[in-house]
Design a protein around this motif. Structure first.
Motif, short mmCIF file in Angstrom:
data_model
loop_
_atom_site.label_atom_id
_atom_site.label_comp_id
_atom_site.label_asym_id
_atom_site.label_seq_id
_atom_site.Cartn_x
_atom_site.Cartn_y
_atom_site.Cartn_z
N MET A 13 23.72 -8.60 -15.96
CA MET A 13 24.06 -10.12 -15.62
C MET A 13 25.04 -9.88 -14.63
SD MET A 13 23.44 -13.47 -16.54
CE MET A 13 23.21 -13.51 -18.35
N ALA A 14 26.15 -9.21 -14.53
CA ALA A 14 26.88 -9.19 -13.55
C ALA A 14 26.07 -8.83 -12.18
CB ALA A 14 28.15 -8.28 -13.81
N ILE A 15 25.40 -7.75 -12.27
CA ILE A 15 24.70 -7.29 -11.08
C ILE A 15 23.60 -8.48 -10.62
CG2 ILE A 15 22.98 -5.57 -10.21
CD1 ILE A 15 24.18 -3.60 -12.36
N LEU A 16 23.08 -9.08 -11.43
CA LEU A 16 22.15 -10.21 -10.77
C LEU A 16 22.90 -11.47 -10.41
CD1 LEU A 16 19.53 -9.95 -14.10
CD2 LEU A 16 19.11 -9.79 -11.55
N ASN A 17 24.01 -11.48 -10.98
CA ASN A 17 24.69 -12.58 -10.49
C ASN A 17 25.26 -12.47 -8.97
OD1 ASN A 17 24.31 -14.27 -12.83
ND2 ASN A 17 26.50 -13.74 -13.67
N ALA A 18 25.89 -10.90 -9.02
CA ALA A 18 26.27 -10.71 -7.50
C ALA A 18 25.23 -10.80 -6.27
CB ALA A 18 27.05 -9.54 -7.63
N LEU A 19 23.84 -10.23 -6.97
CA LEU A 19 22.74 -10.07 -6.04
C LEU A 19 22.42 -11.76 -5.53
CD1 LEU A 19 20.62 -7.39 -7.87
CD2 LEU A 19 21.67 -7.32 -5.71
N GLU A 20 22.31 -12.45 -6.73
CA GLU A 20 22.16 -13.89 -6.46
C GLU A 20 22.98 -14.52 -5.56
OE1 GLU A 20 20.37 -17.77 -8.91
OE2 GLU A 20 21.76 -16.33 -9.89
N HIS A 21 24.28 -14.26 -5.76
CA HIS A 21 25.42 -14.80 -4.77
C HIS A 21 25.14 -14.23 -3.22
CE1 HIS A 21 29.32 -16.36 -3.89
NE2 HIS A 21 29.63 -15.32 -3.26
N ASN A 22 24.95 -12.91 -3.11
CA ASN A 22 24.51 -12.29 -1.92
C ASN A 22 23.38 -12.74 -1.34
OD1 ASN A 22 25.93 -10.65 -0.10
ND2 ASN A 22 24.20 -9.15 -0.32
N GLY A 23 22.38 -13.49 -1.96
CA GLY A 23 21.48 -13.88 -1.45
C GLY A 23 20.12 -12.57 -1.32
N SER A 24 20.25 -11.62 -2.22
CA SER A 24 19.42 -10.53 -2.22
C SER A 24 18.90 -10.15 -3.36
CB SER A 24 20.44 -9.41 -1.55
OG SER A 24 21.51 -9.16 -2.32
N LEU A 25 18.32 -10.97 -4.27
CA LEU A 25 17.53 -10.66 -5.36
C LEU A 25 16.31 -9.89 -5.06
CD1 LEU A 25 17.58 -14.09 -7.32
CD2 LEU A 25 18.81 -12.00 -7.97
N PRO A 26 16.09 -8.82 -5.98
CA PRO A 26 15.14 -7.71 -5.68
C PRO A 26 13.86 -8.25 -5.91
CG PRO A 26 16.07 -6.98 -7.63
CD PRO A 26 16.92 -8.50 -7.11
N ASP A 27 12.70 -7.65 -5.59
CA ASP A 27 11.21 -7.71 -5.90
C ASP A 27 11.23 -7.17 -7.40
OD1 ASP A 27 10.72 -8.80 -3.37
OD2 ASP A 27 10.46 -6.67 -2.75
N VAL A 28 11.83 -6.08 -7.81
CA VAL A 28 11.50 -5.70 -9.10
C VAL A 28 13.24 -4.96 -9.55
CG1 VAL A 28 11.01 -3.29 -7.97
CG2 VAL A 28 10.42 -3.64 -10.51
N TYR A 29 13.26 -5.16 -10.91
CA TYR A 29 14.43 -4.62 -11.38
C TYR A 29 14.15 -3.88 -12.61
CZ TYR A 29 19.49 -5.22 -12.65
OH TYR A 29 20.85 -5.13 -13.17
N VAL A 30 14.62 -2.76 -12.87
CA VAL A 30 14.33 -2.10 -14.14
C VAL A 30 15.74 -1.68 -14.78
CG1 VAL A 30 13.50 0.07 -14.86
CG2 VAL A 30 12.32 -0.88 -12.98
N ALA A 31 15.68 -2.03 -16.00
CA ALA A 31 16.99 -1.87 -16.69
C ALA A 31 16.76 -1.07 -17.91
CB ALA A 31 17.62 -3.10 -17.14
#
Length: 344
Positions: free
Chosen positions: A258-276
């Motif tokens: 959740m913290a990683i995704l929020n930081a990526l969204e804030h930075n405008g750099s959401l990825p094409d694929v996310y593996v957790a």
């Protein structure tokens, strides 16, 4: 604090002295909130295990020392409680000590306390550090068997490692990313909770080797060290993301998604694929919402059953050893999310 158990029983379950438990039970002064919480947790564990006490067989106490985010340590405890009714050769009584961040001193002090009071086995998830390995070998020398869970301590004399095949998981993550983004230029972000968790280190090594072979034009940037905890992960992500171009993919090995995704969204750099990794409550919600692409999942109930079976075989209470202690990987997508855990 009302309960129906002898003070000696609560003391043994909590790992505290009978005098300390007596002070808590009778609401006397000079008792810390942490001590009260340990006593309350012990009573809750005893209540949860009470139904099993009607079973015949030897009574064994097993200690769990877990460094992990609370969301994951709760999953471990829940899995243990679900498999216990299936164990018929003995009455198994687990005692849990879990913290989101445990220093070397925290872990070695916990293991020292266990060595002094005695235990029929210790299941540990901790960093691969010299002092922790020495404390584990001290337990083993004292006749207390040790099983490592999810992340290993390979140079110790532990009787088994139980958990995911971490190298296979890393290769699977690389395969999924390679098939999704292809061999175009770009950045892949990786994240581990801590450098000293051997399991995550194995995942990362296998991931990088496989991704380099399949997609040599992708570069890997690391953002590790947040312990899977929201605040620390957010702080590290903010420093790593500054100045980075679009991120093509993320492989998160240690949580805090959740913290990683929020930081990526804030930075405008959401990825094409996310593996957790791991289908805990947070990741379940994230993949249901489509924010995670894949979750590499394994059934903790199988792991905990293997933990108890390894201990029981060590104590000669079951004839069969655990032949396979590594859990198979299940690739979960938004289209095949398994239902919430039910009893096996």
């Amino acid at each position: 604090m009302t309960h129906r158990f002898p003070i000696k029983e609560v003391a043994r379950q909590s790992g505290l002295s009978t005098a300390t438990v007596d002070r808590v039970i009778n609401n006397r002064a000079n008792v810390s909130p942490q001590t009260k919480a340990r006593v309350a947790a012990a009573i809750a564990e005893l209540e949860g295990q009470e139904a099993q006490l009607t079973a015949r067989g030897r009574r064994l106490f097993f200690d769990f020392v877990i460094e992990a985010p609370t969301r994951f340590s709760r999953e471990i405890q829940k899995a243990a409680e679900q498999v216990l009714p299936r164990i018929g050769s003995a009455v198994c009584r687990p005692r849990f000590q879990a913290q989101e961040i445990m220093t070397e001193d925290d872990v070695t002090a916990a293991l020292s306390r266990i060595a002094k009071r005695g235990s029929h086995g210790v299941c540990i998830k901790a960093r691969d550090l010299p002092t922790i390995r020495a404390a584990v070998d001290h337990l083993i020398a004292a006749g207390i068997p040790v099983v490592t869970l999810v992340t290993d301590l390979t140079t110790t004399k532990r009787i088994a490692y139980v958990g995911l095949d971490n190298q296979s998981a890393g290769r699977t993550a690389a395969y999924l990313i390679a098939k999704t983004v292809g061999d175009s230029a770009g950045t892949v972000l990786t994240s581990r909770s801590q450098d000293q968790f051997l399991g995550e280190e194995e995942r990362e090594g296998a991931f990088k080797a496989t991704l380099t072979r399949q997609c040599p034009n992708l570069r890997v940037i690391d953002a590790s060290g947040g312990s899977g905890v929201h605040f620390e992960t957010s702080r590290i992500m903010q420093s790593v993301l500054a100045g980075l171009d679009q991120i093509r993919a993320v492989y998160s090995m240690g949580g805090g998604n959740m913290a990683i995704l929020n930081a990526l969204e804030h930075n405008g750099s959401l990825p094409d694929v996310y593996v957790a990794h791991d289908l805990d409550n947070e990741n379940r919600q994230l993949i249901e919402d489509g924010r995670l692409s894949f979750v590499l999942h394994h059934d903790l109930r199988v792991d905990l059953q293997n933990v108890f079976q390894a201990f029981l075989h060590h104590h000669r209470l079951t004839p069969d050893p655990v032949f396979t202690t590594m859990s198979p990987i299940q690739v979960v997508t938004p289209e095949n999310i398994p239902p919430q855990n039910r009893c096996l």
